[in-house]
Design a protein around this motif. Structure first.
Motif, PDB file in Angstrom:
ATOM      1  N   LEU A 157      12.394  15.222   8.580  1.00  0.00           N
ATOM      2  CA  LEU A 157      12.341  14.294   7.670  1.00  0.00           C
ATOM      3  C   LEU A 157      13.217  12.997   7.839  1.00  0.00           C
ATOM      4  O   LEU A 157      12.776  12.009   7.658  1.00  0.00           O
ATOM      5  N   GLU A 158      14.451  13.435   8.076  1.00  0.00           N
ATOM      6  CA  GLU A 158      15.265  12.440   8.280  1.00  0.00           C
ATOM      7  C   GLU A 158      15.126  11.546   9.231  1.00  0.00           C
ATOM      8  O   GLU A 158      15.809  10.399   9.421  1.00  0.00           O
ATOM      9  N   ASN A 159      14.118  11.704  10.226  1.00  0.00           N
ATOM     10  CA  ASN A 159      13.732  10.568  11.113  1.00  0.00           C
ATOM     11  C   ASN A 159      12.907   9.591  10.878  1.00  0.00           C
ATOM     12  O   ASN A 159      12.480   8.652  11.616  1.00  0.00           O
ATOM     13  N   PHE A 160      12.412   9.784   9.484  1.00  0.00           N
ATOM     14  CA  PHE A 160      11.505   8.721   9.001  1.00  0.00           C
ATOM     15  C   PHE A 160      11.957   7.941   8.107  1.00  0.00           C
ATOM     16  O   PHE A 160      12.923   7.932   7.079  1.00  0.00           O
ATOM     17  N   ILE A 161      11.440   6.320   8.101  1.00  0.00           N
ATOM     18  CA  ILE A 161      11.646   5.473   7.260  1.00  0.00           C
ATOM     19  C   ILE A 161      10.338   4.652   6.676  1.00  0.00           C
ATOM     20  O   ILE A 161       9.333   5.079   7.391  1.00  0.00           O
ATOM     21  N   ILE A 162      10.350   4.169   5.900  1.00  0.00           N
ATOM     22  CA  ILE A 162       9.056   3.359   5.339  1.00  0.00           C
ATOM     23  C   ILE A 162       9.210   1.884   5.854  1.00  0.00           C
ATOM     24  O   ILE A 162      10.090   1.366   5.630  1.00  0.00           O
ATOM     25  N   ALA A 163       8.346   1.534   6.633  1.00  0.00           N
ATOM     26  CA  ALA A 163       8.350   0.049   7.046  1.00  0.00           C
ATOM     27  C   ALA A 163       6.946  -0.502   6.431  1.00  0.00           C
ATOM     28  O   ALA A 163       5.953   0.116   6.460  1.00  0.00           O
ATOM     29  N   THR A 164       7.334  -1.618   5.857  1.00  0.00           N
ATOM     30  CA  THR A 164       5.975  -2.512   5.409  1.00  0.00           C
ATOM     31  C   THR A 164       5.799  -3.566   6.100  1.00  0.00           C
ATOM     32  O   THR A 164       6.951  -4.156   6.598  1.00  0.00           O
ATOM     33  N   GLU A 165       4.775  -4.002   6.120  1.00  0.00           N
ATOM     34  CA  GLU A 165       4.185  -5.423   6.734  1.00  0.00           C
ATOM     35  C   GLU A 165       3.336  -6.091   5.374  1.00  0.00           C
ATOM     36  O   GLU A 165       2.281  -5.809   4.900  1.00  0.00           O
ATOM     37  N   VAL A 166       4.322  -7.191   5.252  1.00  0.00           N
ATOM     38  CA  VAL A 166       3.352  -8.196   4.109  1.00  0.00           C
ATOM     39  C   VAL A 166       2.159  -8.884   4.858  1.00  0.00           C
ATOM     40  O   VAL A 166       2.460  -9.670   5.838  1.00  0.00           O
ATOM     41  N   LEU A 167       1.182  -8.560   4.113  1.00  0.00           N
ATOM     42  CA  LEU A 167       0.046  -9.237   4.675  1.00  0.00           C
ATOM     43  C   LEU A 167      -0.579 -10.427   4.017  1.00  0.00           C
ATOM     44  O   LEU A 167      -0.513 -10.278   2.537  1.00  0.00           O
ATOM     45  N   LYS A 168      -1.070 -11.499   4.500  1.00  0.00           N
ATOM     46  CA  LYS A 168      -1.775 -12.467   3.474  1.00  0.00           C
ATOM     47  C   LYS A 168      -3.160 -12.201   3.541  1.00  0.00           C
ATOM     48  O   LYS A 168      -4.172 -12.874   4.185  1.00  0.00           O
ATOM     49  N   LYS A 169      -3.491 -11.119   2.973  1.00  0.00           N
ATOM     50  CA  LYS A 169      -4.917 -10.675   2.989  1.00  0.00           C
ATOM     51  C   LYS A 169      -5.225 -10.324   1.429  1.00  0.00           C
ATOM     52  O   LYS A 169      -4.709  -9.632   0.976  1.00  0.00           O
ATOM     53  N   LYS A 170      -6.419 -10.075   1.306  1.00  0.00           N
ATOM     54  CA  LYS A 170      -7.131  -9.768   0.004  1.00  0.00           C
ATOM     55  C   LYS A 170      -7.312  -8.282   0.325  1.00  0.00           C
ATOM     56  O   LYS A 170      -7.666  -7.786   1.273  1.00  0.00           O
ATOM     57  N   GLU A 171      -7.190  -7.356  -1.047  1.00  0.00           N
ATOM     58  CA  GLU A 171      -7.706  -5.876  -0.850  1.00  0.00           C
ATOM     59  C   GLU A 171      -8.938  -5.716   0.085  1.00  0.00           C
ATOM     60  O   GLU A 171      -8.788  -4.841   0.778  1.00  0.00           O
ATOM     61  N   GLU A 172     -10.050  -6.428  -0.481  1.00  0.00           N
ATOM     62  CA  GLU A 172     -11.117  -6.284   0.089  1.00  0.00           C
ATOM     63  C   GLU A 172     -11.239  -6.494   1.769  1.00  0.00           C
ATOM     64  O   GLU A 172     -12.329  -6.056   2.173  1.00  0.00           O
ATOM     65  N   ASP A 173     -10.351  -7.010   2.203  1.00  0.00           N
ATOM     66  CA  ASP A 173     -10.132  -7.600   3.552  1.00  0.00           C
ATOM     67  C   ASP A 173      -9.736  -6.579   4.496  1.00  0.00           C
ATOM     68  O   ASP A 173      -9.806  -6.651   5.699  1.00  0.00           O
ATOM     69  N   ILE A 174      -8.964  -5.470   3.816  1.00  0.00           N
ATOM     70  CA  ILE A 174      -8.394  -4.280   4.617  1.00  0.00           C
ATOM     71  C   ILE A 174      -9.580  -3.348   4.706  1.00  0.00           C
ATOM     72  O   ILE A 174      -9.875  -2.772   3.578  1.00  0.00           O
ATOM     73  N   THR A 175      -9.815  -3.129   5.874  1.00  0.00           N
ATOM     74  CA  THR A 175     -11.110  -2.124   5.935  1.00  0.00           C
ATOM     75  C   THR A 175     -10.816  -0.663   6.283  1.00  0.00           C
ATOM     76  O   THR A 175     -11.640   0.288   6.578  1.00  0.00           O
ATOM     77  N   GLU A 176      -9.728  -0.400   6.737  1.00  0.00           N
ATOM     78  CA  GLU A 176      -9.368   0.911   7.181  1.00  0.00           C
ATOM     79  C   GLU A 176      -7.724   1.391   6.659  1.00  0.00           C
ATOM     80  O   GLU A 176      -6.972   0.497   6.600  1.00  0.00           O
ATOM     81  N   PRO A 177      -7.537   2.451   6.449  1.00  0.00           N
ATOM     82  CA  PRO A 177      -6.108   2.960   6.108  1.00  0.00           C
ATOM     83  C   PRO A 177      -5.165   2.833   7.139  1.00  0.00           C
ATOM     84  O   PRO A 177      -5.416   2.638   8.257  1.00  0.00           O
TER      85      PRO A 177
END
Length: 99
Positions: free
Chosen positions: A75-95
């Motif tokens: 578990l200690e090998n993991f971090i949360i990385a986020t990418e800020v997208l300029k998209k609307k929720e409905e434009d994201i088609t897969e997890p």
């Protein structure tokens, strides 16, 4: 109520400085997100409204723990990385690929 969340509700609700109308709409959106997950918990949402969660840090910890188990890594090998997208929720088609 002078556009404020009633005191009797504040004891049971999440902290917020929103006026009553905005608070009520926000609560309804939070409930909808949870209901969507409960409808079929085996489906990973394409998008998660983090600030709409009642305990976002617990959610992010659970993502780390689940991914660590799946990949059989510490578990200690993991971090949360986020990418800020300029998209609307409905434009994201897969997890996301992981987590």
């Amino acid at each position: 109520y002078l556009d404020k969340v009633p005191r009797s509700w504040v004891k049971l609700a999440y902290p917020s400085e929103r006026p009553l109308g905005s608070w009520s709409n926000n609560l309804q959106n939070r409930i909808l997100q949870i209901q969507d997950w409960f409808a079929d918990p085996t489906i990973t949402p394409h998008c998660t409204w983090l600030s709409g969660l009642f305990n976002p840090s617990a959610f992010l910890t659970a993502i780390n723990q689940t991914t660590a188990r799946q990949q059989q890594l510490p578990l200690e090998n993991f971090i949360i990385a986020t990418e800020v997208l300029k998209k609307k929720e409905e434009d994201i088609t897969e997890p996301s690929r992981d987590g």
